[in-house]
Design an enzyme around this catalytic site. Structure first.
Site, PDB file in Angstrom:
ATOM      1  N   ILE A 151       0.843  -1.207   0.000  1.00  0.00           N
ATOM      2  CA  ILE A 151       0.000   0.000   0.000  1.00  0.00           C
ATOM      3  C   ILE A 151       0.876   1.254   0.000  1.00  0.00           C
ATOM      4  CG2 ILE A 151      -1.762   1.294   1.278  1.00  0.00           C
ATOM      5  CD1 ILE A 151      -2.819  -1.458   2.276  1.00  0.00           C
ATOM      6  N   ASP A 170      11.289   2.632   6.417  1.00  0.00           N
ATOM      7  CA  ASP A 170      10.828   1.249   6.560  1.00  0.00           C
ATOM      8  C   ASP A 170      11.944   0.463   7.216  1.00  0.00           C
ATOM      9  OD1 ASP A 170      10.152  -1.614   5.865  1.00  0.00           O
ATOM     10  OD2 ASP A 170       8.524  -0.650   4.778  1.00  0.00           O
ATOM     11  N   PRO A 203       2.055  -2.506   9.547  1.00  0.00           N
ATOM     12  CA  PRO A 203       1.053  -3.325  10.252  1.00  0.00           C
ATOM     13  C   PRO A 203       1.049  -2.990  11.741  1.00  0.00           C
ATOM     14  CG  PRO A 203       3.023  -4.622   9.794  1.00  0.00           C
ATOM     15  CD  PRO A 203       3.244  -3.272   9.162  1.00  0.00           C
ATOM     16  N   THR A 229      -4.341   5.095   7.531  1.00  0.00           N
ATOM     17  CA  THR A 229      -5.283   4.089   7.013  1.00  0.00           C
ATOM     18  C   THR A 229      -4.825   2.704   7.443  1.00  0.00           C
ATOM     19  OG1 THR A 229      -4.006   3.992   4.974  1.00  0.00           O
ATOM     20  CG2 THR A 229      -5.984   5.392   4.951  1.00  0.00           C
ATOM     21  N   SER A 230      -3.873   2.651   8.399  1.00  0.00           N
ATOM     22  CA  SER A 230      -3.263   1.368   8.745  1.00  0.00           C
ATOM     23  C   SER A 230      -4.023   0.680   9.882  1.00  0.00           C
ATOM     24  CB  SER A 230      -1.822   1.626   9.143  1.00  0.00           C
ATOM     25  OG  SER A 230      -0.987   0.804   8.425  1.00  0.00           O
ATOM     26  N   ARG A 231      -3.709   1.058  11.120  1.00  0.00           N
ATOM     27  CA  ARG A 231      -4.455   0.571  12.277  1.00  0.00           C
ATOM     28  C   ARG A 231      -4.408   1.667  13.339  1.00  0.00           C
ATOM     29  NH1 ARG A 231      -6.366  -2.532   9.364  1.00  0.00           N
ATOM     30  NH2 ARG A 231      -6.401  -4.794   9.461  1.00  0.00           N
ATOM     31  N   ASP A 255      -8.706   6.727   8.792  1.00  0.00           N
ATOM     32  CA  ASP A 255      -9.681   5.684   8.461  1.00  0.00           C
ATOM     33  C   ASP A 255      -9.792   4.681   9.601  1.00  0.00           C
ATOM     34  OD1 ASP A 255     -11.496   4.381   6.636  1.00  0.00           O
ATOM     35  OD2 ASP A 255      -9.982   2.808   6.427  1.00  0.00           O
ATOM     36  N   GLU A 260     -11.943   1.886  17.674  1.00  0.00           N
ATOM     37  CA  GLU A 260     -12.955   1.834  16.613  1.00  0.00           C
ATOM     38  C   GLU A 260     -14.022   0.732  16.780  1.00  0.00           C
ATOM     39  OE1 GLU A 260     -10.557   1.493  13.157  1.00  0.00           O
ATOM     40  OE2 GLU A 260     -11.880  -0.037  12.387  1.00  0.00           O
ATOM     41  N   HIS A 300     -13.221   3.013   8.810  1.00  0.00           N
ATOM     42  CA  HIS A 300     -12.430   1.867   8.336  1.00  0.00           C
ATOM     43  C   HIS A 300     -13.008   1.359   7.013  1.00  0.00           C
ATOM     44  CE1 HIS A 300      -9.542  -1.475   9.713  1.00  0.00           C
ATOM     45  NE2 HIS A 300      -9.572  -1.411   8.395  1.00  0.00           N
TER      46      HIS A 300
HETATM   47  P1  NAI Z   1       2.833  -4.854   3.656  1.00  0.00           P
HETATM   48  O1  NAI Z   1       3.137  -6.026   4.533  1.00  0.00           O
HETATM   49  O2  NAI Z   1       2.933  -5.002   2.186  1.00  0.00           O
HETATM   50  O3  NAI Z   1       3.788  -3.628   4.096  1.00  0.00           O
HETATM   51  C1  NAI Z   1       4.056  -3.283   5.422  1.00  0.00           C
HETATM   52  C2  NAI Z   1       5.420  -2.590   5.459  1.00  0.00           C
HETATM   53  O4  NAI Z   1       5.664  -2.124   6.795  1.00  0.00           O
HETATM   54  C3  NAI Z   1       6.598  -3.536   5.111  1.00  0.00           C
HETATM   55  O5  NAI Z   1       7.406  -2.947   4.102  1.00  0.00           O
HETATM   56  C4  NAI Z   1       7.364  -3.672   6.441  1.00  0.00           C
HETATM   57  O6  NAI Z   1       8.772  -3.830   6.260  1.00  0.00           O
HETATM   58  C5  NAI Z   1       7.037  -2.344   7.105  1.00  0.00           C
HETATM   59  N1  NAI Z   1       7.188  -2.384   8.561  1.00  0.00           N
HETATM   60  C6  NAI Z   1       6.818  -3.362   9.423  1.00  0.00           C
HETATM   61  N2  NAI Z   1       7.139  -3.010  10.685  1.00  0.00           N
HETATM   62  C7  NAI Z   1       7.712  -1.778  10.615  1.00  0.00           C
HETATM   63  C8  NAI Z   1       8.240  -0.883  11.589  1.00  0.00           C
HETATM   64  N3  NAI Z   1       8.272  -1.203  12.892  1.00  0.00           N
HETATM   65  N4  NAI Z   1       8.757   0.301  11.160  1.00  0.00           N
HETATM   66  C9  NAI Z   1       8.772   0.613   9.828  1.00  0.00           C
HETATM   67  N5  NAI Z   1       8.293  -0.198   8.863  1.00  0.00           N
HETATM   68  C10 NAI Z   1       7.759  -1.376   9.254  1.00  0.00           C
HETATM   69  O7  NAI Z   1       1.379  -4.376   4.095  1.00  0.00           O
HETATM   70  P2  NAI Z   1       0.328  -3.528   3.222  1.00  0.00           P
HETATM   71  O8  NAI Z   1      -0.438  -4.442   2.329  1.00  0.00           O
HETATM   72  O9  NAI Z   1       1.010  -2.360   2.623  1.00  0.00           O
HETATM   73  O10 NAI Z   1      -0.683  -3.053   4.372  1.00  0.00           O
HETATM   74  C11 NAI Z   1      -0.258  -2.207   5.446  1.00  0.00           C
HETATM   75  C12 NAI Z   1      -1.330  -2.185   6.523  1.00  0.00           C
HETATM   76  O11 NAI Z   1      -2.482  -1.496   6.029  1.00  0.00           O
HETATM   77  C13 NAI Z   1      -1.892  -3.570   6.912  1.00  0.00           C
HETATM   78  O12 NAI Z   1      -1.062  -4.216   7.880  1.00  0.00           O
HETATM   79  C14 NAI Z   1      -3.254  -3.233   7.474  1.00  0.00           C
HETATM   80  O13 NAI Z   1      -3.148  -3.025   8.878  1.00  0.00           O
HETATM   81  C15 NAI Z   1      -3.613  -1.908   6.791  1.00  0.00           C
HETATM   82  N6  NAI Z   1      -4.776  -2.056   5.900  1.00  0.00           N
HETATM   83  C16 NAI Z   1      -5.855  -1.224   6.106  1.00  0.00           C
HETATM   84  C17 NAI Z   1      -6.974  -1.303   5.297  1.00  0.00           C
HETATM   85  C18 NAI Z   1      -8.127  -0.376   5.495  1.00  0.00           C
HETATM   86  O14 NAI Z   1      -9.227  -0.664   4.995  1.00  0.00           O
HETATM   87  N7  NAI Z   1      -7.965   0.749   6.166  1.00  0.00           N
HETATM   88  C19 NAI Z   1      -7.055  -2.300   4.221  1.00  0.00           C
HETATM   89  C20 NAI Z   1      -5.850  -3.079   4.038  1.00  0.00           C
HETATM   90  C21 NAI Z   1      -4.765  -2.962   4.870  1.00  0.00           C
END
Ligand code: NAI
Length: 339
Positions: A151, A170, A203, A229-231, A255, A260, A300
């Site tokens: 994302i 990252d 995440p 938009t993460s958590r 979001d 929530e 969300h």
């Molecule tokens: P992804 O796994 O592709 O990317 C996560 C990135 O965060 C990775 O590059 C990882 O190295 C990095 N990371 C992990 N721990 C870290 C830290 N302590 N410091 C810095 N970087 C760190 O995940 P993706 O698909 O990009 O999704 C990200 C988050 O978005 C999901 O975990 C989910 O919580 C949230 N999400 C929210 C949605 C919504 O409807 N609002 C829908 C889909 C996902």
């Protein structure tokens, strides 16, 4: 196999009905919780969304459980240690919505930068005065991305399209992506100091909880914009309320909020006040954020486009079918076989 699908919306029904040809499938609109879990003691596979908290208390009541197929990317609502110890396979939907969520990020940002919510409110009331609606340009501003996974990288693509300079942080930098998408990795401190807009894409883990708190807000450039938009728990929302009050942060697009699931149900909220099972200070901070004029909050819903939800359902049904076909081996596993 005995499969129970929780939190089902009407439009999701058809996708799961095909599993019913060969398996015993129960489709339910309610979430799974500690209060109702004993009713499903026979279930071997469950599919849930984010509002079933799959903690030890719930999972211990499902002794026959073999598979959790969550209809989400995040798995922070599931006790993965418990699943590992009890051979429960957990599969998720890893990539349904990188463009979808990234588009929502810019919906939030443009709402703030053009004061869209206030402008639309005004014209709906028949008031066509532009007074007090001045916004700001995105072009030339610095966009700071925390988490350059699926994302995060998509938001970078869009930001570049708006003519923004992009810096990112990252724990696992991807230098090929940086070269291809023309952005620069920097340390977190530097990102906080330099970015006009900060967008979170990591995440929720014990390490990312309150990644942005008082200390980080203090390092930010005056009048930064925060997008999450993460958590919800990645931001300390009390610290955000203070940073907004002090003008260090000039706007936020959220979001997700830490409390929530409670805010979703007002009845739950009241119950939680009495039971004190939730963090009331952070709940109060959420309520303040929702009401501020320079904060926009969506429920969300960043994932919720026609295209993304059909990808979610397709992958979830595939996850269940591949688990069954593979005799316990599956795809998209966060825990369990062929991870
Ligand atoms: P992804 O796994 O592709 O990317 C996560 C990135 O965060 C990775 O590059 C990882 O190295 C990095 N990371 C992990 N721990 C870290 C830290 N302590 N410091 C810095 N970087 C760190 O995940 P993706 O698909 O990009 O999704 C990200 C988050 O978005 C999901 O975990 C989910 O919580 C949230 N999400 C929210 C949605 C919504 O409807 N609002 C829908 C889909 C996902």
């Amino acid at each position: 196999m005995n499969i129970t699908v929780f939190e089902l919306e009407d439009w999701e029904r058809q996708a799961f009905e095909e599993l019913g040809q060969d398996h015993e499938v129960e489709l339910l609109s309610n979430p799974l919780s500690a209060k109702n879990a004993t009713e499903y003691a026979d279930t071997q596979a469950i599919s849930t969304f984010l509002y079933s908290r799959l903690d030890r208390q719930v999972l211990e009541q499902l002794p026959r459980l073999k598979l959790i197929a969550t209809r989400s990317t995040g798995v922070d609502h599931i006790d993965l240690d418990y699943c590992e110890q009890h051979d429960v396979v957990v599969s998720n939907v890893p990539t349904y919505g990188d463009n979808t969520v990234a588009e929502h990020v810019f919906a939030l940002l443009l709402t703030l930068s053009h004061r869209m919510d206030q402008a639309i409110d005004r014209t709906r009331k028949g008031d066509f005065s532009p007074r007090g609606l001045q916004g700001f340009d995105l072009e030339g501003k610095t966009f700071g991305v925390i988490g350059t996974g699926n994302i995060g990288r998509h938001t970078i693509r869009i930001a570049r399209g708006f003519g923004m300079e992009v810096i990112a942080y990252d724990v696992q930098p991807d230098s090929e992506a940086a070269a291809e998408l023309e952005f620069t990795y920097v340390a977190l401190d530097e990102l906080l100091r330099r970015a006009d807009v900060i967008s979170l894409h990591v995440p929720s883990t014990p390490k990312t909880r309150h990644l942005l708190s008082h200390e980080q807000f203090e390092q930010m450039k005056p009048c930064a914009i925060i997008l999450n938009t993460s958590r919800g728990d990645i931001i300390n929302s009390q610290a955000l309320v203070r940073a907004l009050a002090e003008g260090r942060v000039c706007g936020a697009g959220l979001d997700v909020l830490p409390e929530e699931p409670v805010i979703r149900e007002e009845a739950e909220l009241l119950r939680s006040v009495y039971q004190r099972t939730h963090n009331l200070e952070s709940l109060l901070a959420d309520h303040v954020l929702i009401r501020l004029r320079n904060v926009v909050v969506t429920p969300h819903s960043a994932f919720n486009t026609r295209e993304a939800v059909s990808r979610i359902l397709e992958t979830t049904v595939d996850n269940i079918q591949s688990y069954i076909r593979g005799g316990g081996r599956s795809v998209n596993n966060q825990v369990g076989a062929s991870r």
